[in-house]
Scaffold this motif. Structure first.
Motif, mmCIF file in Angstrom:
data_model
loop_
_atom_site.group_PDB
_atom_site.id
_atom_site.type_symbol
_atom_site.label_atom_id
_atom_site.label_comp_id
_atom_site.label_asym_id
_atom_site.label_seq_id
_atom_site.Cartn_x
_atom_site.Cartn_y
_atom_site.Cartn_z
ATOM 1 N N PHE A 115 -3.390 -3.374 -3.391
ATOM 2 C CA PHE A 115 -3.244 -1.769 -2.702
ATOM 3 C C PHE A 115 -3.671 -0.566 -3.843
ATOM 4 N N ILE A 118 -7.297 -0.329 -3.715
ATOM 5 C CA ILE A 118 -8.066 0.421 -2.506
ATOM 6 C C ILE A 118 -7.590 1.731 -2.563
ATOM 7 N N VAL A 119 -6.069 2.142 -2.722
ATOM 8 C CA VAL A 119 -5.588 3.607 -2.446
ATOM 9 C C VAL A 119 -5.704 4.373 -3.728
ATOM 10 N N SER A 120 -4.724 3.827 -4.716
ATOM 11 C CA SER A 120 -4.652 4.592 -5.741
ATOM 12 C C SER A 120 -3.984 3.794 -6.842
#
Lengths: 545, 52
Positions: A115, A118-120
């Motif tokens: 996660f 991909i996100v932060s």
């Protein structure tokens, strides 16, 4: 499924490639299905379950926004492991001297890594990743919300909030809530897709039994003690062979899978760490032998009597019993079939609870060292783990009950169900009512250390080779600061102590930076005035200037 | 990816998950992961080791 793939990729040392592959494959598949069969996809995902997932995840994002880790165990292992993986793009090895709990599996952390990539990679995003994982394990309960969807939706939302405030906060990466939720989802999957499909001739559905493999593997990949939940699932799968002999090979392969995963993990640890098999809580015969041999007869008696006493007492146990009794009272409205089911459920719950407490006893005797075992450290947290599983299963029973009753009784049962959920949710710690995930911002001493670091701009002038001495005001704080210092500075050259006499600063000059949190301490004040008078007003003393 | 806002990346993450969910919903057999994806990961790893 993603956890198992990432875990295998972690063992093969190709984590970054696996993240890219999983993400791109997902996007390509989504574009393909949305382009070729948009109406069908919309019809499939336009339901209460996915609405819950999206709404609950949105609320979790709001609750996590701007938060940082504050809990002690984040810095001793979980967040530290995530930070190490995000920085190095690989599983920790002997090069990562900060990782002390080397035998702890990294399943949940692998998902956090996925996660984060991909996100932060912010701490709030890491919390959200774990919360998303937990929500996805709550999602299967919607299989039992068949009628009166609005009431079911509200109940599940309240239940999720209750569970997220019950044991581990969503602002922590500890797995004590995630593990039972995963275990419960796994049991639900096996009961509905393997047991009932084999048991009933007219059962429709029932997916391929191999789907249970990722569930079973994930249980032991999240935490070693997940083997307990995996064993429960294996027993159920073993029973299902009796009903459907044609799937014997499939079931046996599924049963073997978590043990294979566990073996792979142990093999990995003994390969990448010099002493992986004897680190704290390592699940190896050698570690069990070492820990048990250190215990005397009196210690063993004291541990056993403490656990037996604890197993039958405690506020949390009484709350659960109350919840169970209320569930039983509701079952009385729903006819003989549900009453019989409730009795079976009650017996199974008692069996699961006491079997778990036997497992906990084993852990305190063979895996937990010295004083910690004698004090039964963390036993409340461990017991709450099994309580979450029981709450989950009882909640599913309640939802099934709400769908099973006759029409004339339905509204009454629905109202009773909502009432029961609200009653449980309304109970709070320390007189606080209706705790929600938004209440969880805990002001810890982390802010204290960060203020000192920010004020002195320490991170901009220090190097990875720097060493730090943190002068805390009390012993408890010193232990916390030691782990926090290692987490923030990314080095094991950190020492934290309380200076209660002059000799406490004898080796202080061996450290590059001395961080003074105990500003009122006379010994420290005098030592600074004598040795570094030009820095006497600074909370951070640099010994190399 | 770096140019995108966090909300956009969360959305992409969801879409990627949707693709996976839909795939597994439609396929009752999951042999592809064990028979194709893992060997592919192993081959990729060998490739990276050789190149780097």
């Amino acid at each position: 499924m993603q956890i198992t793939v990432l875990f295998c990729a972690g063992l093969l040392n190709c984590l970054k490639a696996a993240v890219l592959l999983l993400f791109c494959m997902g996007i390509i598949l989504a574009v393909f299905y949305l382009y070729t069969d948009l109406k069908n996809v919309i019809r499939t995902y336009r339901n209460a379950g996915y609405a819950f997932l999206i709404l609950a995840f949105f609320l979790v994002l709001l609750a996590c926004k701007g938060n940082v880790f504050t809990g002690y165990d984040n810095f001793s292992h979980w967040a530290l492991a995530a930070k190490t993986m995000i920085f190095n793009n690989r599983y920790p090895s002997f090069q990562d001297t900060l990782i002390t709990f080397q035998e702890y599996p990294l399943g949940s952390v692998s998902y956090v890594y996925y996660f984060a990539k991909i996100v932060s990679d912010s701490e709030a995003a890491q919390m959200a990743a774990q919360a998303f994982l937990m929500l996805s394990f709550v999602l299967p309960v919607f299989k039992y919300v068949r009628q009166n969807i609005a009431a079911g939706f509200v109940c599940v939302l309240l239940f999720a909030n209750y569970i997220f405030c019950y044991n581990i906060l969503i602002t922590d990466l500890l797995v004590d809530t995630l593990l039972p939720l995963q275990g419960a989802a796994m049991l639900l999957f096996i009961i509905s897709e393997c047991i009932r499909s084999a048991d009933s001739k007219n059962f429709r559905g029932g997916v391929c039994g191999y789907y249970a493999i990722p569930f079973l593997c994930t249980a032991v990949q999240i935490k070693n003690s997940g083997i307990y939940f995996a064993l429960l699932a294996c027993i159920l799968l073993g029973i299902s062979i009796k009903w459907d002999k044609s799937k014997k090979k499939e079931r046996i392969l599924t049963i073997v899978s978590p043990f294979l995963s566990l073996w792979l993990w142990h093999a990995h640890c003994s390969y990448v760490f010099a002493d992986g098999s004897v680190t704290k809580h390592a699940m190896t015969a050698q570690n069990y032998r070492n820990v048990f041999s250190q215990k005397e007869e009196n210690d063993i008696i004291s541990i056993l009597s403490g656990i037996v006493r604890f197993s039958f007492t405690g506020k949390e146990l009484y709350y659960l019993c109350f919840f169970m009794v209320m569930g039983g009272a509701l079952a009385c409205f729903a006819g003989a079939a549900m009453q019989k089911k409730y009795l079976k459920f009650l017996l199974a719950s008692a069996g699961i609870y006491f079997a778990y407490m036997v497992g906990v006893t084993f852990m305190y005797l063979f895996s937990m060292p010295g004083e910690e075992a004698l004090n039964l450290s963390g036993i409340d947290r461990y017991r709450k783990t099994i309580f979450i599983l029981l709450y989950y299963l009882l909640f599913v029973f309640l939802l099934e009950l709400m769908s099973a009753v006759e029409n004339k009784k339905k509204s009454r049962i629905c109202m009773a169900g909502i009432y029961l959920a609200v009653v449980v949710v309304w109970r709070g710690e320390g007189g606080k009512v209706f705790p929600t995930i938004f209440d969880q911002i805990v002001e810890g001493p982390r802010r204290l250390l960060e203020e000192v670091i920010e004020e002195s701009e320490l991170l901009s002038c220090s190097s990875p080779q720097s060493s730090y001495l943190i002068c805390a005001s009390e012993d408890r704080e010193a232990g916390y600061m030691w782990y926090l210092g290692r987490f923030l500075f990314g080095t094991d050259k950190v020492s934290a102590r309380v200076i209660s006499e002059k000799s406490g600063l004898e080796d202080a000059e061996n450290y590059e930076y001395i961080l003074i949190l105990d500003q009122e301490n006379e010994f420290i004040g005098q030592w600074v005035r004598d040795n570094y008078p030009e820095q006497k007003d600074s909370p951070v003393i640099s010994t190399v200037k | 990816m770096n140019m995108m806002s966090t909300a956009g990346r969360v959305l992409l993450f969801f879409i990627s998950n949707l693709g996976m969910w839909e795939y597994f919903r439609r396929k009752s057999k999951m042999n592809i992961f064990f028979c194709r994806l893992l060997p592919l990961a192993c081959r990729l790893r060998c490739f990276f080791v050789q190149v780097c």
